[in-house]
Every structure is written in structure tokens, then in C-alpha cells.
Design a protein around this motif. Sequence first.
Motif, PDB file in Angstrom:
ATOM      1  N   GLU A 167      60.360 -49.647  82.433  1.00 18.70           N
ATOM      2  CA  GLU A 167      60.210 -48.775  83.596  1.00 18.70           C
ATOM      3  C   GLU A 167      61.394 -47.850  83.840  1.00 18.70           C
ATOM      4  N   VAL A 168      62.603 -48.291  83.491  1.00 16.02           N
ATOM      5  CA  VAL A 168      63.782 -47.470  83.790  1.00 16.02           C
ATOM      6  C   VAL A 168      64.244 -46.663  82.572  1.00 16.02           C
ATOM      7  N   PHE A 169      63.423 -46.636  81.536  1.00 13.98           N
ATOM      8  CA  PHE A 169      63.803 -45.914  80.318  1.00 13.98           C
ATOM      9  C   PHE A 169      62.967 -44.646  80.192  1.00 13.98           C
ATOM     10  N   ASP A 170      63.614 -43.542  79.885  1.00 16.65           N
ATOM     11  CA  ASP A 170      62.899 -42.312  79.578  1.00 16.65           C
ATOM     12  C   ASP A 170      63.731 -41.512  78.582  1.00 16.65           C
ATOM     13  N   GLU A 171      63.300 -40.286  78.298  1.00 17.59           N
ATOM     14  CA  GLU A 171      63.977 -39.482  77.285  1.00 17.59           C
ATOM     15  C   GLU A 171      65.423 -39.146  77.645  1.00 17.59           C
ATOM     16  N   LYS A 172      65.785 -39.270  78.930  1.00 17.06           N
ATOM     17  CA  LYS A 172      67.166 -39.001  79.329  1.00 17.06           C
ATOM     18  C   LYS A 172      68.123 -40.089  78.827  1.00 17.06           C
ATOM     19  N   ARG A 173      67.564 -41.240  78.483  1.00 22.08           N
ATOM     20  CA  ARG A 173      68.393 -42.347  77.972  1.00 22.08           C
ATOM     21  C   ARG A 173      68.592 -42.238  76.460  1.00 22.08           C
ATOM     22  N   LEU A 174      68.042 -41.189  75.857  1.00 26.89           N
ATOM     23  CA  LEU A 174      68.122 -41.004  74.404  1.00 26.89           C
ATOM     24  C   LEU A 174      69.105 -39.886  74.085  1.00 26.89           C
ATOM     25  N   GLN A 175      70.001 -40.143  73.164  1.00 29.53           N
ATOM     26  CA  GLN A 175      70.940 -39.130  72.692  1.00 29.53           C
ATOM     27  C   GLN A 175      70.834 -39.026  71.173  1.00 29.53           C
ATOM     28  N   VAL A 176      70.295 -37.910  70.719  1.00 27.55           N
ATOM     29  CA  VAL A 176      70.105 -37.684  69.285  1.00 27.55           C
ATOM     30  C   VAL A 176      71.058 -36.594  68.820  1.00 27.55           C
ATOM     31  N   THR A 177      71.814 -36.872  67.781  1.00 27.85           N
ATOM     32  CA  THR A 177      72.708 -35.892  67.173  1.00 27.85           C
ATOM     33  C   THR A 177      72.205 -35.578  65.768  1.00 27.85           C
ATOM     34  N   LEU A 178      71.926 -34.313  65.498  1.00 29.45           N
ATOM     35  CA  LEU A 178      71.415 -33.873  64.199  1.00 29.45           C
ATOM     36  C   LEU A 178      72.531 -33.140  63.451  1.00 29.45           C
ATOM     37  N   LEU A 179      72.910 -33.662  62.304  1.00 31.84           N
ATOM     38  CA  LEU A 179      74.024 -33.112  61.526  1.00 31.84           C
ATOM     39  C   LEU A 179      73.505 -32.452  60.254  1.00 31.84           C
ATOM     40  N   GLU A 180      73.964 -31.247  59.993  1.00 28.24           N
ATOM     41  CA  GLU A 180      73.563 -30.505  58.795  1.00 28.24           C
ATOM     42  C   GLU A 180      74.813 -29.906  58.160  1.00 28.24           C
ATOM     43  N   SER A 181      74.991 -30.131  56.852  1.00 30.34           N
ATOM     44  CA  SER A 181      76.190 -29.634  56.178  1.00 30.34           C
ATOM     45  C   SER A 181      76.144 -28.131  55.954  1.00 30.34           C
ATOM     46  N   GLY A 182      74.937 -27.564  55.869  1.00 27.39           N
ATOM     47  CA  GLY A 182      74.800 -26.125  55.654  1.00 27.39           C
ATOM     48  C   GLY A 182      75.028 -25.325  56.925  1.00 27.39           C
ATOM     49  N   PRO A 183      75.000 -23.996  56.793  1.00 29.08           N
ATOM     50  CA  PRO A 183      75.268 -23.141  57.954  1.00 29.08           C
ATOM     51  C   PRO A 183      74.179 -23.157  59.011  1.00 29.08           C
ATOM     52  N   ARG A 184      72.969 -23.603  58.664  1.00 27.39           N
ATOM     53  CA  ARG A 184      71.888 -23.674  59.641  1.00 27.39           C
ATOM     54  C   ARG A 184      70.871 -24.713  59.213  1.00 27.39           C
ATOM     55  N   ILE A 185      70.044 -25.149  60.152  1.00 30.98           N
ATOM     56  CA  ILE A 185      68.982 -26.092  59.826  1.00 30.98           C
ATOM     57  C   ILE A 185      67.821 -25.352  59.155  1.00 30.98           C
ATOM     58  N   LEU A 186      66.942 -26.092  58.517  1.00 30.36           N
ATOM     59  CA  LEU A 186      65.734 -25.564  57.869  1.00 30.36           C
ATOM     60  C   LEU A 186      66.030 -24.365  56.973  1.00 30.36           C
ATOM     61  N   PRO A 187      66.858 -24.537  55.951  1.00 27.41           N
ATOM     62  CA  PRO A 187      67.191 -23.412  55.072  1.00 27.41           C
ATOM     63  C   PRO A 187      65.998 -22.864  54.298  1.00 27.41           C
ATOM     64  N   PRO A 210      75.160 -27.735  62.915  1.00 32.37           N
ATOM     65  CA  PRO A 210      75.243 -27.261  61.528  1.00 32.37           C
ATOM     66  C   PRO A 210      76.697 -27.208  61.071  1.00 32.37           C
ATOM     67  N   ALA A 211      76.877 -26.962  59.784  1.00 37.20           N
ATOM     68  CA  ALA A 211      78.217 -26.878  59.190  1.00 37.20           C
ATOM     69  C   ALA A 211      79.053 -28.122  59.483  1.00 37.20           C
ATOM     70  N   THR A 212      78.405 -29.278  59.470  1.00 38.50           N
ATOM     71  CA  THR A 212      79.101 -30.546  59.702  1.00 38.50           C
ATOM     72  C   THR A 212      78.848 -31.460  58.512  1.00 38.50           C
ATOM     73  N   ARG A 213      79.863 -31.674  57.710  1.00 38.31           N
ATOM     74  CA  ARG A 213      79.702 -32.460  56.485  1.00 38.31           C
ATOM     75  C   ARG A 213      80.233 -33.874  56.684  1.00 38.31           C
ATOM     76  N   ILE A 214      79.410 -34.844  56.330  1.00 36.48           N
ATOM     77  CA  ILE A 214      79.781 -36.253  56.444  1.00 36.48           C
ATOM     78  C   ILE A 214      80.434 -36.707  55.137  1.00 36.48           C
ATOM     79  N   VAL A 215      81.579 -37.358  55.247  1.00 38.49           N
ATOM     80  CA  VAL A 215      82.294 -37.833  54.063  1.00 38.49           C
ATOM     81  C   VAL A 215      82.307 -39.354  53.972  1.00 38.49           C
TER      82      VAL A 215
END
Length: 444
Positions: free
Chosen positions: A212-232, A255-260
Motif C-alpha cells: 500500500e505504501v509503495f509506488d513509482e516514487k519509491r523507485l530510483q533507476v539509473t541508466l548508464l551508457e558509455s556512448g554519447p547518447r542512448i539508442l545509437p 550517457p558518456a558514463t563508462r563502467i570499469v
Amino acid sequence: MLADQPTAKARKTQIVIVGGGAGGLELARLLGARFGRKNHDIVLIERNLTHIWKPLLHEVAAGSLDANLDEVGYRSHGHRWGYRFFLGSLQSLDRKRRKVIVAPLVDVDGTELMAAHAIRYDYLVLAVGGVTNDFNVPGVREHCLFLDDREQADAFRHRLLNQCLRVSRTMSADAEADEHVCVTVVGGGATGIELAAELYNSASALRHYGLEVFDEKRLQVTLLESGPRILPALPEKLAAAAHEELEALGVSVRPATRIVEARAHEMITDEGEVIPGHLQVWAAGVKAPDFLGSLDGLETNARCQIVVRPTLQTTVDDRIFAIGDCCFCELPDGKPVPPRAQAAHQMASATYRNLIRLMRGRELIPFRYHDHGSLVSLSRFSTVGSLMGNLIGGRIAVEGRIARFVYKSLYRMHLLAIHGFLRGAILILIGRVNIVVRPKLKLH
């Protein structure tokens, strides 16, 4: 000990297909429907008991699709269409003796149910699909989740629901608590984008299913892409529209975030930044399974894909074909066929025709890939993409309802391809009914 096929079977022309994904299953149906069991023996080897269309796995992972209602059982499908299903995984290949070696079949408790054994072939089609490419980034295999198959999608859903339950209970017990479920998705291609959007669709419905106390505001999604933009793969305008839509949902698009390096519950960027996450999904790139690189001399590239000629035959053996994500097929313009469901479908049809021509001693026809465009679904919120591709010498950018309709039609076409027109049409109708009567989320 390796067991051979019965003598009675050996008298038939035996076509073995390894892999029951979109391409392999469609090819098995086409060949089974064409030849039946009288003079041919069509064998499908697959390590899973059921098939689900891979582009739907992000919905299975988010809980918005019940795979039990959409999966296809290989045994019943094979009985219907005239091919034999064999549960197992390809271990090795003996081209001289024309045999595939199937790995031992092991029960869940480790007990060996069936020893390694050989299955002969007159013609062999490798359609084992692709897997997520970790690019040898340290820690990814140990600490990240993948969406390569049904089992992995189910595992992600279970962990996601557990985290949502944890947050819901914490906030119920403490009204001042500010808890979140943090999900990190690496890869700004179609899989990563679609999963990120689908998560918000599911989160918005959880409060109606006991949290009951959970909704989309309780969700934090981080999308990381190594290239200059998403969906190349899409035009820049459409990629920008998807970026804007994701951020409107609450996704942090970077975007432009590379994971090592990947660690338990955190990602490390090339600049030393630490990005925390309760769940970490790696969806950056596609390669073929590693074992293809050691299949009795078959030529492979750096991504372990089997190199094929324009006829989809391997470069070293005319009797072996490879289709789908596991093969490298170079187009006349020098570009490879992209790893898409539409490519697997087209390759299955082309291989079906060429197998018939090969058995009749006729010249084979080179494969021609027709790009029908790309579509990316942002769940119920939006759909973007380009249609027609090179059919008209260019692309038509589409968004909104038209794009959503075409996107849904892709799965309907897949159902028609693996079930035939009549049964496929009935299943499409049943699917429409299920949308109304079944629960919005799968919570178990």
C-alpha cells in the motif's frame, strides 16, 4: 559413453537444429511441416523445456508479463509440427563423423540423468542465439544480473519484489523513513531502455497488490551508457525523445558514463565515481556463447560468432548453417547483419529454402537482409522507432500510438511464424482476452 541413433533413424535424412529461439523454432516448424517424419527426421536440441520470445524478457523481469501464459512447450509443439525435441546442451562437434555431442543431462540435485551422447546429422543448423557481452569488465559476472533467458528474468523479478517488500515494510513501520529501491541498468540499447521504462509501469501498480505504501516514487533507476547518447541505432531525434520520456518517468539517464568495475551493490566509473544500487543489470552489447569458438574448426570472429558465407553456410563446411545472433554474416555493404529478432526470422526462412535446394542438388541463394526498421517500447508510456528501413530507401520516424501498434504486431508475427496462421491467430485472440482477465502483475 556416446550413444548413436537407432539404425532405423539413420536411414532417414536427419536435420539437426541446435537452439530453440526465434530462428531455430521457426525453422523446425517449417521443416517439420514440409517433410514430416516419413523420410526425414527433424531434431531440435534445446537446453530449456519451453520457448519465450526474447524481446519479451524485460516484461517478464519487471513482472508485467506472466511467461507461463506466453511460453511454448517444445514437446507439444514438436508433436504438432512433426519434429523431435531433445532436451540438452551442445558440448562439442565431430564434423568428420557428422555428429553433435550433447552434454550430460543433470538433475537439480546434481544427479546425472543421461550421459553425454552423440546425435548424427546429415545437415546441421546452429541457432543458439547470443548472450550479453560483459566486455571482460571486472566483477560484472559476479555482481550483475542479465536478461539472456527466462531463468535470469525470473531471478531479477524475485529480487526486485523482495526489495520492494523491504521498502514497503520499512515505511509502514516508520512514517518518517525515506527508503527507495535503487536499480542500476548498464546499456542504453533497446533492452536497457525497455527494462527501465517497464519498471516504472510495474512500480505504479504494486500498491494495488498489497504494498500500500509503495509506488513509482519509491523507485530510483539509473541508466548508464558509455556512448554519447542512448539508442545509437535510432535517429538522434528519436533517441532524444526517448531520453526525455525516460527522465519524465524518473529515470536518471547518464550517457558518456563508462563502467570499469562492478562490485556488490555498486558500480565504479572510469572517473572513480561510485554508483550504488540494490539491483544491477548489465545489458550492454551482444556476443555469441564462448563454446562456439571451439567447435571442431568452425571459423569464428572476436565475439565468438560463427562466420558464414552469403548462403548462411559456415566457411569450412557446406552441411552446417548458422543463423541468428550466433552467426556473423557480412552484408554487401560490408556491415554485419544486426542481432535482431527480424534478422533471425529472415535467416530461418532463407535457411529453410537453401536446405531444400541443397538436398535437391540445386544452387543456393544468397541471403538478403531487409531492414524493416527498429522500434523501442517504453512500456505503456510511449514507443519510438523508425519503420520501413531500406525497403523505400530511407526511414520513417514514428512515435506514439502508431509505433505502439507496430511494436505489438511484431510479437503477433512471431506467433504466426512458429504456430502457423490458424493456431497463431487463435493465440493472438486469447492474448487479447488475457490482457483483460489476468492480473496486471506476476508477483510470484
